[in-house]
Structures are given as structure tokens and as C-alpha cells.
Design an enzyme around this catalytic site. Structure first.
Site, short mmCIF file in Angstrom:
data_model
loop_
_atom_site.label_atom_id
_atom_site.label_comp_id
_atom_site.label_asym_id
_atom_site.label_seq_id
_atom_site.Cartn_x
_atom_site.Cartn_y
_atom_site.Cartn_z
N PHE A 195 15.03 6.89 -32.39
CA PHE A 195 14.64 6.06 -33.54
C PHE A 195 15.18 6.59 -34.86
CE2 PHE A 195 11.27 5.35 -30.35
CZ PHE A 195 11.45 3.99 -30.17
N HIS A 223 -1.19 1.63 -30.57
CA HIS A 223 0.07 1.86 -31.30
C HIS A 223 1.26 1.33 -30.48
CE1 HIS A 223 3.54 4.22 -32.76
NE2 HIS A 223 2.91 4.20 -33.91
N ASP A 255 2.61 5.73 -41.68
CA ASP A 255 3.45 5.81 -40.48
C ASP A 255 4.43 6.97 -40.62
OD1 ASP A 255 4.24 5.25 -37.92
OD2 ASP A 255 4.87 3.19 -38.31
N GLU A 294 -2.12 6.41 -39.58
CA GLU A 294 -1.13 6.30 -38.49
C GLU A 294 -0.05 7.33 -38.78
OE1 GLU A 294 0.45 2.34 -37.25
OE2 GLU A 294 2.22 3.52 -36.67
C1 GRE Z 1 6.08 4.28 -35.25
O1 GRE Z 1 5.46 5.26 -34.88
O2 GRE Z 1 5.48 3.29 -35.66
C2 GRE Z 1 7.58 4.30 -35.20
C3 GRE Z 1 8.23 5.01 -34.21
C4 GRE Z 1 9.62 5.03 -34.17
C5 GRE Z 1 10.35 4.32 -35.12
C6 GRE Z 1 9.70 3.61 -36.09
C7 GRE Z 1 8.32 3.58 -36.14
O3 GRE Z 1 7.51 5.67 -33.28
O4 GRE Z 1 7.69 2.87 -37.09
ZN ZN Z 2 3.46 4.74 -35.88
#
Ligand code: GRE
Ligand code: ZN
Length: 325
Positions: free
Chosen positions: A23, A163, A286, A8
Site C-alpha cells: 500500500f 476495519h 488512519d 483508527e
Molecule cells: C487502512 O488501514 O485503512 C489503510 C491500509 C492500507 C492503505 C490505506 C489505508 O491498511 O487507508
Molecule cells: Zn485503517
């Protein structure tokens, strides 16, 4: 552990980079470059921490939030061509998931077919529901118009990574005044878990029994809820009120896999292994929302058996994605 595979692991292209800024605006000077980079910082982190391969995917919500459908199709195509180019440079270190314009199920099926057959991609990663036509539209993929798309995914024999994304503001009244719950703290998991349960309840996996769905973040909470979801106050014996033929756990254990992305906690990992078996759990980071060093230090030392570590860290992904490494 050396030779880990992580799946991921996100990148951004110019057109989608801005989606990630909310984010991590306080660390944007770091996060932005990490999202754009593939061959430099990322590879060094992988080398340092025993990750042999990353399966690349676009950031979120990206294509899913582009309600202008022709533009969603064009951005997905552009992103996929860029990902494929990165893989061509280092096929020993990178593979890629296709981004898909799910706003148009036929276009999504055609793009996935192109990505798998012509670009050698190993599956799709889609960021939750899609907006199509108007900003306030919400399309979940249990809807009947997606059945031909799912039959294409099944026929291609590639997994589909569902996702997270946030719910739209108009669908978020119960978070009002509590915005801290949006994003990875809570709302990502709640949104994605509901979507996965919609797919299950709709009977999709009766029609397409070979479909394999991947969920991140140790399954977005579903594995530890399976007993209760299927229990329904056991003594009342209320029948399932959905079109699918079996209990939720039946499909979850047969049609789903989960990854450790962003959820580096050993008691949770062990409970997921206990629910699903170690064959359906895979290591992930991630990146760049999580750090490779933290994920690897945790996973390499987590109190699990060595056969489980090898499966989760590498072998399950090699098998599921038919990786040639
Ligand atoms: C993710 O891709 O899982 C993700 C985001 C933004 C903030 C945190 C995060 O896309 O885990
Ligand atoms: Zn992710």
C-alpha cells in the site's frame, strides 16, 4: 481543537509489517518506520496537532490473512502483548484495541476476554473476513458459528471496529483489469460495507441488541445509502428478504458508530451527521496511511458547530470506550 481522541491508528509488529508494504512501497522508507514506532514520531505528531490519545490497533490484514490457525492465534497474542506494553508506558496517551484470531471463534472470544480483563483493552479491531485452513477460505462473521463470539463481545461491553481489507483475488473478478480500484480508493469500502450489511441482515443485532460496531472512513459509504437500501423502490412494498426484524437504518443508527479516518471532507461529514446524529461520529486519522497534520487541520477548521466538534473530536470516544482521561 486540543484534547482530540483518534481511534483508527495502526502499528505493525515484525510478523505483520510486510502486509502494509503493497500500500506504500514508494514511501516505504517513511511508512515502515511510522508503523513500527509508537512512542516517538507518533507522540510528537499527536503533541503538535492536539491529539491527546490514540487507540492503537494492528495494521491490515495481518491476523485475518493468516490461514494457519494456530499461527493466527499466536500472532494475535503477540501483537496484543506488544500493544499493551505501549499502553503501559503511556496510559495517558494510548489505549488499545485487541487483534483477534477470528479464524477460531472460541479462541477469538478467549483472546478478547484476556485483552479486556487482563490487559485493559477497550475493544477489538478486526480487518474484515478471515481465512482459515486454506488461503482461499473466506469467513464472514454473520455465519452461525460466530454467535457465541458476539455474545461474549456484548457481555464484555466493548465496541468492535470492523476495519477494511481487500477481497481475495478469487473473489475479485469484477475488478479484473482495473486494479486501481483495490485498496482505499474503492474496494476497502465496498468489501467492508457488504460485511457490515451481512451482519445487519443476519439478525445479529436482534440476538445481541447491545453490540456496538465501529466503521471507519465515514461509514464506508453506508450512511448516504441508507435511504435507498431501505426504500427498495417504495411503491412496490417488497418486504425485507432477510432474517433481521427491522430496516437496515434501524440497526445502523442503534448499533453502529463511524469515524472520520481517511475521509477528511466536510460535505461528507455533514451528511453523515445528518443521517446518524453527531453522537455516533468520532474523529480518527488512519495513521500512518494518512497524516495527522492533514486530518487535524481539516477537522479543527471544518464548518460544523462547536458542540458537534467537541463530541466528535473527543467526548463520544470518552463515553463509548469509557476512557479514563
Ligand atoms: C487502512 O488501514 O485503512 C489503510 C491500509 C492500507 C492503505 C490505506 C489505508 O491498511 O487507508
Ligand atoms: Zn485503517
Amino acid at each position: 481543537m486540543q484534547g482530540k481522541i483518534a481511534l483508527e491508528e495502526h502499528l505493525a509488529i515484525e510478523a505483520t509489517l510486510g502486509d502494509s508494504q503493497v500500500f506504500g512501497s514508494h514511501v516505504w522508507h517513511e511508512l515502515g518506520p511510522r508503523l513500527i514506532d509508537v512512542q516517538d514520531i507518533r507522540l510528537r505528531e499527536m503533541d503538535k496537532h492536539g491529539i491527546e490519545m490514540m487507540i492503537l490497533s494492528l495494521n491490515a490484514p495481518a491476523v485475518q490473512a493468516i490461514h494457519d490457525v494456530p499461527r493466527a492465534i499466536a500472532v494475535a497474542r503477540e501483537a496484543n502483548d506488544i500493544c499493551a506494553e505501549h499502553v503501559r508506558k503511556r496510559p495517558d496517551r494510548f489505549a488499545s484495541f485487541a487483534a483477534l484470531p477470528m479464524q477460531d471463534p472460541e479462541a477469538a472470544a478467549a483472546e478478547l476476554t484476556r485483552c479486556v480483563k487482563e490487559l485493559g483493552m477497550v475493544g477489538a479491531l478486526v480487518n474484515g473476513f478471515s481465512q482459515a485452513g486454506t488461503p482461499d477460505s473466506v469467513l464472514y462473521y454473520d455465519l452461525p458459528q460466530y454467535r457465541p463470539f458476539w455474545r461474549t463481545v456484548e457481555a464484555l461491553g466493548v465496541p468492535f471496529y470492523l476495519h477494511p481489507r481487500n477481497p481475495l483475488p478469487s473473489w475479485s473478478r469484477f475488478y479484473e483489469g482495473h486494479n486501481w480500484m483495490l485498496g482505499p480508493n474503492w474496494a476497502f469500502a465496498a468489501e467492508t460495507a457488504v460485511h457490515a450489511l451481512r451482519l445487519i441482515g443476519s439478525g445479529l443485532f436482534d440476538e445481541c441488541p447491545g453490540l456496538q460496531i465501529v466503521l471507519g472512513h465515514l461509514g464506508e459509504g453506508i450512511p448516504v445509502q441508507l435511504w435507498r437500501i431501505d426504500g427498495r423502490n417504495g411503491w412496490m412494498k417488497a418486504p425485507h428478504k432477510y432474517p433481521a426484524s427491522h430496516g437496515v437504518g434501524h440497526y445502523f443508527r442503534k448499533n453502529f458508530h463511524v469515524t472520520t479516518s481517511g475521509n477528511f471532507h466536510t460535505p461528507s461529514l455533514n451528511s453523515v451527521i445528518a443521517e446518524l446524529g453527531a453522537d455516533r461520529v468520532m474523529f480518527s486519522v488512519d495513521w500512518p496511511f494518512e497524516a495527522v497534520d492533514e486530518a487535524a487541520a481539516w477537522f479543527d477548521n471544518a464548518a460544523i458547530g462547536e458542540p458537534e466538534r467537541t463530541k466528535i473530536g473527543r467526548d463520544n470516544a470518552v463515553k463509548l470506550f469509557k476512557l479514563k482521561i
